[in-house]
Design an enzyme around this catalytic site. Sequence first.
Site, PDB file in Angstrom:
ATOM      1  N   ASP A  10      43.697  29.486  37.364  1.00  0.00           N
ATOM      2  CA  ASP A  10      43.745  30.570  36.387  1.00  0.00           C
ATOM      3  C   ASP A  10      44.169  29.986  35.046  1.00  0.00           C
ATOM      4  O   ASP A  10      45.219  29.328  34.962  1.00  0.00           O
ATOM      5  CB  ASP A  10      44.758  31.636  36.805  1.00  0.00           C
ATOM      6  CG  ASP A  10      44.336  32.404  38.051  1.00  0.00           C
ATOM      7  OD1 ASP A  10      43.314  32.032  38.656  1.00  0.00           O
ATOM      8  OD2 ASP A  10      45.030  33.375  38.412  1.00  0.00           O
ATOM      9  N   ASP A 131      39.864  45.042  42.534  1.00  0.00           N
ATOM     10  CA  ASP A 131      41.316  44.888  42.405  1.00  0.00           C
ATOM     11  C   ASP A 131      41.941  46.240  42.699  1.00  0.00           C
ATOM     12  O   ASP A 131      41.692  47.217  41.992  1.00  0.00           O
ATOM     13  CB  ASP A 131      41.676  44.414  40.999  1.00  0.00           C
ATOM     14  CG  ASP A 131      40.997  43.089  40.658  1.00  0.00           C
ATOM     15  OD1 ASP A 131      40.811  42.284  41.586  1.00  0.00           O
ATOM     16  OD2 ASP A 131      40.650  42.872  39.493  1.00  0.00           O
TER      17      ASP A 131
END
Length: 241
Positions: A10, A131
Amino acid sequence: MSLTLLPAVDVRDGKAVRLRQGESGSETDYGSPLEAARTWVESGAEWIHLVDLDAAFGTGNNRDQLRAIVKELGDKVNIEMSGGVRDDASLDAALEAGAARVNIGTAALENPDWTASVIKKYGDRVAVGLDVRGHTLAARGWVKEGGDLFETMKFLDSVGCSRYVVTDVARDGMMSGPNIELLREVASRTDAKVTASGGISKLDDLRNIKELAELGVDAAILGKSLYARAFTLEEALEVAR
């Protein structure tokens, strides 16, 4: 059946980071994204999950860093790109950079017609990130709500989505174990493949996810567990085989 593992890199502000519950400002800095990606490839990774957090949060982008990773490692490993892909320009940029697969998240909720068109055009090179908080989808950079999980899945299934990347936001980066019930529920309601993401903290978590293989859960993203050295990628790959 074996489980495909995707170590995550990330990227925020040019650095490899991990967030807690996807919250901006909760970063732990792990240095060079390229070094992190190299480490996972050297440890045997066949896939890397590469995320542009700035693009996801709308605070800029790390396109140059991502391109550098793909340029150096793209012939050694499959790269899945995620973060801020919500229109033709951002999708084309990710594919042209050499991504084997691109995750779209927010866009799938905000622009269903566009999502349907790119699923039709690119097939299994496009996955949709779901998500989730409870049964509610979290949208842009996990800040907004995006509607009911199963209503969204029904639409995405109808337009031929081939893969969902399912993250329980409450568990992501918390080392609290994956939400096995959520994964089971999602996988049992779709013919699409499912990638598990969020909360994996020990090798037994991978064993538990592997038990869902016959439902279609065939991959798992590893983040904080690797960076915090809860186990090595080599150990995880052994369990996943």
